[in-house]
Enzyme design. Structure first.
Site, PDB file in Angstrom:
ATOM      1  N   SER A 192       0.908  -1.124  -0.246  1.00 18.05           N
ATOM      2  CA  SER A 192      -0.157  -0.205  -0.120  1.00 18.05           C
ATOM      3  C   SER A 192       0.672   1.532   0.266  1.00 18.05           C
ATOM      4  CB  SER A 192      -1.145   0.133   0.925  1.00 18.05           C
ATOM      5  OG  SER A 192       0.415  -0.566   2.374  1.00 18.05           O
ATOM      6  N   HIS A 220      -5.692  -2.907  -2.083  1.00 14.81           N
ATOM      7  CA  HIS A 220      -5.812  -2.467  -2.760  1.00 14.81           C
ATOM      8  C   HIS A 220      -5.419  -3.243  -4.368  1.00 14.81           C
ATOM      9  CE1 HIS A 220      -4.605   1.709  -1.288  1.00 14.81           C
ATOM     10  NE2 HIS A 220      -3.919   0.991   0.130  1.00 14.81           N
ATOM     11  N   LYS A 251     -11.964   0.274  -1.160  1.00 19.62           N
ATOM     12  CA  LYS A 251     -11.498   0.869  -1.490  1.00 19.62           C
ATOM     13  C   LYS A 251     -11.847   1.153  -2.941  1.00 19.62           C
ATOM     14  CE  LYS A 251      -7.383   0.309   1.742  1.00 19.62           C
ATOM     15  NZ  LYS A 251      -6.372  -0.274   1.729  1.00 19.62           N
TER      16      LYS A 251
HETATM   17  C1  LIG Z   1      -6.119  -0.374   3.460  1.00 15.75           C
HETATM   18  C2  LIG Z   1      -5.579  -1.680   3.097  1.00 15.75           C
HETATM   19  C3  LIG Z   1      -6.881  -2.840   4.461  1.00 15.75           C
HETATM   20  C4  LIG Z   1      -7.776  -2.392   5.119  1.00 15.75           C
HETATM   21  O1  LIG Z   1      -8.605  -2.002   5.050  1.00 15.75           O
HETATM   22  P1  LIG Z   1     -10.184  -1.493   5.702  1.00 15.75           P
HETATM   23  O2  LIG Z   1     -11.061  -1.827   4.308  1.00 15.75           O
HETATM   24  O3  LIG Z   1      -9.904   0.108   5.263  1.00 15.75           O
HETATM   25  O4  LIG Z   1     -10.128  -1.530   7.178  1.00 15.75           O
HETATM   26  C5  LIG Z   1      -6.520  -4.109   4.550  1.00 15.75           C
HETATM   27  N1  LIG Z   1      -4.846  -3.969   3.889  1.00 15.75           N
HETATM   28  C6  LIG Z   1      -4.195  -3.370   3.237  1.00 15.75           C
HETATM   29  C7  LIG Z   1      -3.001  -4.251   2.543  1.00 15.75           C
HETATM   30  C8  LIG Z   1      -5.051  -2.290   3.059  1.00 15.75           C
HETATM   31  O5  LIG Z   1      -4.311  -1.394   2.415  1.00 15.75           O
END
Ligand SMILES: *Cc1c(COP(=O)(O)O)cnc(C)c1O
Length: 403
Positions: A192, A220, A251
């Site tokens: 990320s 992502h 996301k």
């Molecule tokens: C953003 C993210 C999460 C968390 O996801 P949410 O739905 O925002 O809680 C988990 N793992 C990775 C790799 C992320 O980038």
């Protein structure tokens, strides 16, 4: 008579002062318009490069209508955890649709990607197991590992040979309770902060050789990589070779939630042992309905994903032509490296003055001295939007002697 009570947490104030002095304090910004390319932050109209709303789905009319209808049909809340209050038909439908979309037997949804990781990892491992994790895995994976009673090891970032070495030694020497019952390799699909992609084919080959399970966190990659945004497993054509796929609905999917995709018996087991499912109330109907609509959009409007990647190529090349260091990104996540924490914060602050919202990312999200401004373009940025952002980067980058 009221006596003044001393604040037993007064040390928090001192620690905050230290964070501010080291340029590590992150203010919360106020957004007073929808999450979209053009939004309003702290009262100022800006072009945003700071969301994970890759495909513009946060404001897609089909998602908005589905959410409104669900509120009218089902109300706003679910009232309790799923094992007590029951499931809305919307959650059942969402899980069926996601399982079809991901080409897996079954999907379980939970409140977020974070709870998917922090709930799944301790549920499926015991003190007879070993977890082997990429050193740059997301914080929610680290939380899950900390909550697990399994032994743990890390392998160097994206290093398949390094992973093999860890697995070989683990199989040879076992753990505190004898030979490991199972070994689980965990990696982000797309990392990320740097936007690089895990070497999944190599990881799967090595894992097979040492009879290890593979878990991939595709937060992502969901909606971004693979056919119609099916993720890294689809991108590398590894269907059937990854045991646990975690994804997020927060996301590119544009709404909120996390999911765990894999075999039916894994889902059934998690319904008995995954603590976010057992002890935290389930997603509201509007969220589930909007997510169902989002799957339809991924299936029916693949041109959004094409535009996302076209915009990514244009913007990345623009930054590189200006002389910025954009790291090792292979995806729409494009860091603009500043190194020093104060430089990264200055860069973000000056970009904001120029009408571009791109936040700085500093320790502990990235290592000290690797501070950066992280940008993500979306399918909805126009070429004019991208050029306006590049103009701001050029002006500010020269000022700060980054280019
Ligand atoms: C953003 C993210 C999460 C968390 O996801 P949410 O739905 O925002 O809680 C988990 N793992 C990775 C790799 C992320 O980038």
């Amino acid at each position: 008579m009221k006596t003044m009570r001393a604040d037993p947490l007064s040390y928090l104030g001192a620690e905050l002062g230290e964070l501010r002095a080291k340029n590590l304090y992150r203010p919360l910004r106020e957004m007073s318009a929808p999450q979209a390319v053009h939004t309003v932050i702290d009262g100022k109209p800006v072009i945003s490069l700071s969301s994970n709303n890759y495909l513009g789905l946060t404001t897609h009319p089909l998602l908005v209508e589905a959410a409104l209808k669900a509120v009218r049909d089902f109300g706003v809340g679910t009232g309790a955890v799923r094992t007590i209050a029951g499931d809305t038909t919307l959650i059942e439908e969402l899980e069926r649709r996601l399982a079809e979309f991901k080409h897996v037997e079954a999907v379980l949804t939970v409140q977020s990607g974070l709870t998917a990781n922090s709930g799944t990892i301790p549920a499926v491992t015991t003190d007879h197991d070993l977890i082997v994790s990429d050193e740059l895995n997301h914080a929610s994976i680290i939380d899950g590992v900390r909550l697990s009673r399994a032994s743990r090891a890390v392998f160097p970032h994206r290093d398949v040979d390094g992973l093999e070495k860890v697995l070989r030694e683990a199989r040879a020497s076992g753990g505190p309770n004898g030979p490991y019952r199972s070994i689980m390799v965990i990696t982000d699909g797309v990392f990320s902060m740097d936007g690089d992609i895990a070497p999944l084919p190599g990881i799967c080959d090595v894992a097979d050789r040492y009879e290890a399970a593979v878990m991939v966190d595709d937060a992502h990659a969901s909606g971004v990589l693979g056919r119609n945004g099916r993720g890294t497993i689809d991108h590398f054509d590894l269907h059937g070779r990854v045991d646990i796929q975690v994804g997020t609905l927060s996301k590119a999917v544009g709404v909120m939630g996390g999911y765990i995709a894999g075999r039916q018996h894994m889902k059934d087991f998690l319904t008995q042992r995954c603590r976010p499912l057992l002890f935290s109330t389930s997603q509201p109907p509007a969220v589930a309905a909007a997510c169902i609509a989002a799957i339809g959009v991924l299936e029916n409007e693949p041109e959004r994903i094409q535009r996302l990647w076209d915009n990514t190529a244009v913007f990345k090349k623009g930054l590189q032509d200006l002389g910025f260091d954009t790291g090792i990104s292979e995806t729409p996540i494009t860091p603009v490296m500043a190194g020093d924490e104060s430089k990264a914060q200055q860069l973000a602050a000056r970009l904001f003055d120029e009408g571009v919202f791109a936040t700085s990312v500093v320790f502990p999200t990235v290592a000290l001295g690797k501070a950066r401004v992280r940008t993500i373009v979306t399918s909805e940025h126009t070429r004019d939007d991208l050029q306006a952002c590049l103009n701001a980067f050029e002006k500010v980058g020269r000022e700060l002697r980054l280019i």
